[in-house]
Design a protein around this motif. Structure first.
Motif, PDB file in Angstrom:
ATOM      1  N   ILE A  12       3.161  12.338   0.605  1.00 14.45           N
ATOM      2  CA  ILE A  12       2.163  13.120   1.111  1.00 14.45           C
ATOM      3  C   ILE A  12       1.673  12.922   2.766  1.00 14.45           C
ATOM      4  O   ILE A  12       1.680  13.519   3.367  1.00 14.45           O
ATOM      5  CB  ILE A  12       1.014  13.154   0.297  1.00 14.45           C
ATOM      6  CG1 ILE A  12       1.402  13.806  -1.021  1.00 14.45           C
ATOM      7  CG2 ILE A  12      -0.317  13.978   1.031  1.00 14.45           C
ATOM      8  CD1 ILE A  12       0.077  13.811  -1.929  1.00 14.45           C
ATOM      9  N   ASN A  13       1.231  11.372   2.786  1.00 13.09           N
ATOM     10  CA  ASN A  13       1.004  10.777   3.997  1.00 13.09           C
ATOM     11  C   ASN A  13       1.975  11.103   5.083  1.00 13.09           C
ATOM     12  O   ASN A  13       1.677  11.447   6.357  1.00 13.09           O
ATOM     13  CB  ASN A  13       0.382   9.500   4.295  1.00 13.09           C
ATOM     14  CG  ASN A  13      -0.764   9.379   3.324  1.00 13.09           C
ATOM     15  OD1 ASN A  13      -1.438  10.229   3.008  1.00 13.09           O
ATOM     16  ND2 ASN A  13      -0.999   8.133   2.814  1.00 13.09           N
ATOM     17  N   ARG A  14       3.192  10.854   4.832  1.00 13.41           N
ATOM     18  CA  ARG A  14       4.309  11.262   5.928  1.00 13.41           C
ATOM     19  C   ARG A  14       4.414  12.661   6.072  1.00 13.41           C
ATOM     20  O   ARG A  14       4.795  13.044   6.978  1.00 13.41           O
ATOM     21  CB  ARG A  14       5.785  10.582   5.227  1.00 13.41           C
ATOM     22  CG  ARG A  14       6.027   9.384   5.368  1.00 13.41           C
ATOM     23  CD  ARG A  14       7.104   8.629   4.975  1.00 13.41           C
ATOM     24  NE  ARG A  14       7.033   7.396   4.329  1.00 13.41           N
ATOM     25  CZ  ARG A  14       7.815   7.095   3.742  1.00 13.41           C
ATOM     26  NH1 ARG A  14       9.005   7.703   3.289  1.00 13.41           N
ATOM     27  NH2 ARG A  14       7.837   5.943   2.959  1.00 13.41           N
ATOM     28  N   TYR A  15       4.422  13.739   4.945  1.00 17.46           N
ATOM     29  CA  TYR A  15       4.444  14.799   5.336  1.00 17.46           C
ATOM     30  C   TYR A  15       3.090  15.361   6.298  1.00 17.46           C
ATOM     31  O   TYR A  15       3.504  16.049   7.109  1.00 17.46           O
ATOM     32  CB  TYR A  15       4.341  15.620   3.950  1.00 17.46           C
ATOM     33  CG  TYR A  15       4.296  17.102   4.053  1.00 17.46           C
ATOM     34  CD1 TYR A  15       4.844  18.154   4.660  1.00 17.46           C
ATOM     35  CD2 TYR A  15       2.893  17.567   3.718  1.00 17.46           C
ATOM     36  CE1 TYR A  15       4.776  19.203   4.914  1.00 17.46           C
ATOM     37  CE2 TYR A  15       2.663  18.910   3.726  1.00 17.46           C
ATOM     38  CZ  TYR A  15       3.472  19.823   4.336  1.00 17.46           C
ATOM     39  OH  TYR A  15       3.304  21.247   4.597  1.00 17.46           O
ATOM     40  N   LYS A  16       2.085  15.015   6.188  1.00 14.80           N
ATOM     41  CA  LYS A  16       0.858  15.502   6.832  1.00 14.80           C
ATOM     42  C   LYS A  16       1.028  14.932   8.327  1.00 14.80           C
ATOM     43  O   LYS A  16       0.573  15.733   9.092  1.00 14.80           O
ATOM     44  CB  LYS A  16      -0.521  14.922   6.325  1.00 14.80           C
ATOM     45  CG  LYS A  16      -0.849  15.478   4.961  1.00 14.80           C
ATOM     46  CD  LYS A  16      -2.300  14.933   4.412  1.00 14.80           C
ATOM     47  CE  LYS A  16      -2.556  15.734   3.326  1.00 14.80           C
ATOM     48  NZ  LYS A  16      -4.064  15.137   2.854  1.00 14.80           N
TER      49      LYS A  16
ATOM     50  N   ASP B  72       1.016  -1.344   0.059  1.00 13.44           N
ATOM     51  CA  ASP B  72       0.056  -0.064  -0.051  1.00 13.44           C
ATOM     52  C   ASP B  72       0.728   1.106   0.097  1.00 13.44           C
ATOM     53  O   ASP B  72       2.030   1.096  -0.052  1.00 13.44           O
ATOM     54  CB  ASP B  72      -0.976   0.196   1.271  1.00 13.44           C
ATOM     55  CG  ASP B  72      -0.250   0.002   2.553  1.00 13.44           C
ATOM     56  OD1 ASP B  72       0.887   0.332   2.732  1.00 13.44           O
ATOM     57  OD2 ASP B  72      -1.151  -0.198   3.597  1.00 13.44           O
ATOM     58  N   ASP B  73       0.227   2.454   0.019  1.00  9.01           N
ATOM     59  CA  ASP B  73       0.980   3.585   0.002  1.00  9.01           C
ATOM     60  C   ASP B  73       1.875   4.088   1.103  1.00  9.01           C
ATOM     61  O   ASP B  73       2.753   4.797   1.217  1.00  9.01           O
ATOM     62  CB  ASP B  73      -0.075   4.840  -0.468  1.00  9.01           C
ATOM     63  CG  ASP B  73      -0.352   4.829  -1.694  1.00  9.01           C
ATOM     64  OD1 ASP B  73       0.372   4.222  -2.661  1.00  9.01           O
ATOM     65  OD2 ASP B  73      -1.682   5.008  -1.764  1.00  9.01           O
ATOM     66  N   GLY B  74       1.536   3.264   2.369  1.00 10.67           N
ATOM     67  CA  GLY B  74       2.359   3.401   3.496  1.00 10.67           C
ATOM     68  C   GLY B  74       3.351   2.260   3.437  1.00 10.67           C
ATOM     69  O   GLY B  74       4.198   2.033   4.389  1.00 10.67           O
ATOM     70  N   GLU B  75       3.537   1.636   2.532  1.00  8.56           N
ATOM     71  CA  GLU B  75       4.577   0.514   1.920  1.00  8.56           C
ATOM     72  C   GLU B  75       4.425  -0.449   2.963  1.00  8.56           C
ATOM     73  O   GLU B  75       5.574  -1.256   3.396  1.00  8.56           O
ATOM     74  CB  GLU B  75       5.975   1.341   2.134  1.00  8.56           C
ATOM     75  CG  GLU B  75       6.124   2.273   0.883  1.00  8.56           C
ATOM     76  CD  GLU B  75       7.486   2.721   0.571  1.00  8.56           C
ATOM     77  OE1 GLU B  75       8.316   2.435   1.218  1.00  8.56           O
ATOM     78  OE2 GLU B  75       7.515   3.426  -0.673  1.00  8.56           O
ATOM     79  N   VAL B  76       3.239  -1.045   3.246  1.00  6.63           N
ATOM     80  CA  VAL B  76       3.188  -2.211   3.924  1.00  6.63           C
ATOM     81  C   VAL B  76       2.345  -3.428   3.179  1.00  6.63           C
ATOM     82  O   VAL B  76       1.678  -2.942   2.304  1.00  6.63           O
ATOM     83  CB  VAL B  76       2.032  -2.109   5.333  1.00  6.63           C
ATOM     84  CG1 VAL B  76       1.817  -3.283   5.951  1.00  6.63           C
ATOM     85  CG2 VAL B  76       2.675  -1.058   5.960  1.00  6.63           C
TER      86      VAL B  76
END
Length: 136
Positions: A109-113, A20-24
């Motif tokens: 984006i998710n890490r930034y937020k 996924d986008d969280g790299e899991v």
């Protein structure tokens, strides 16, 4: 979403790892005629993160990452600062970016937020892209 395909010479089909986008790790699928022992060996060394997947010595296996196509719409929806950011200006910056940088910007984006302190506004979408925060 990241997708890696593992193939072995002499074996029909492939093994697909999806993150996924969280790299899991989200899933593994065996497509083709893979012997049960080979399936067990792959599952035994199952990498939960893509960077681990890329470091594993798969012996004769060939691991490739499928190119991810990220559109402006995908970026715009995920960044989700429509009330404050200018869509037109942001798209102008986006259109000048190389594809690889677009993918990095989108994934970050998710890490930034999550790194923004409480009470602090996130940057305008145009500023986010111009500052290349994913490269810091």
């Amino acid at each position: 979403m990241r997708k890696f395909v593992l193939t072995f010479p002499g074996t029909e089909g492939d093994i697909v790892f999806t993150y996924d986008d969280g790299e899991v790790l989200q899933g593994v699928s065996f497509n083709g005629n893979y012997p049960e022992e080979q399936r067990r060996n792959v599952l035994r060394t199952l990498p939960m993160r893509p960077e681990v997947l890329q470091r594993i010595n798969w012996r004769d296996g060939i691991l490739t990452e499928e190119a991810e196509k990220v559109t402006f719409e995908m970026f715009w929806d995920r960044y989700n600062d429509k009330a404050r950011s200018s869509r037109v200006k942001t798209q102008r910056v986006w259109d000048r970016m190389p594809e690889g940088e677009r993918v990095k910007a989108y994934r970050y984006i998710n890490r930034y937020k999550s790194s923004i302190p409480q009470g602090v506004c996130m940057k305008y979408a145009t500023t986010y892209l111009n500052d290349q925060l994913w490269n810091n």
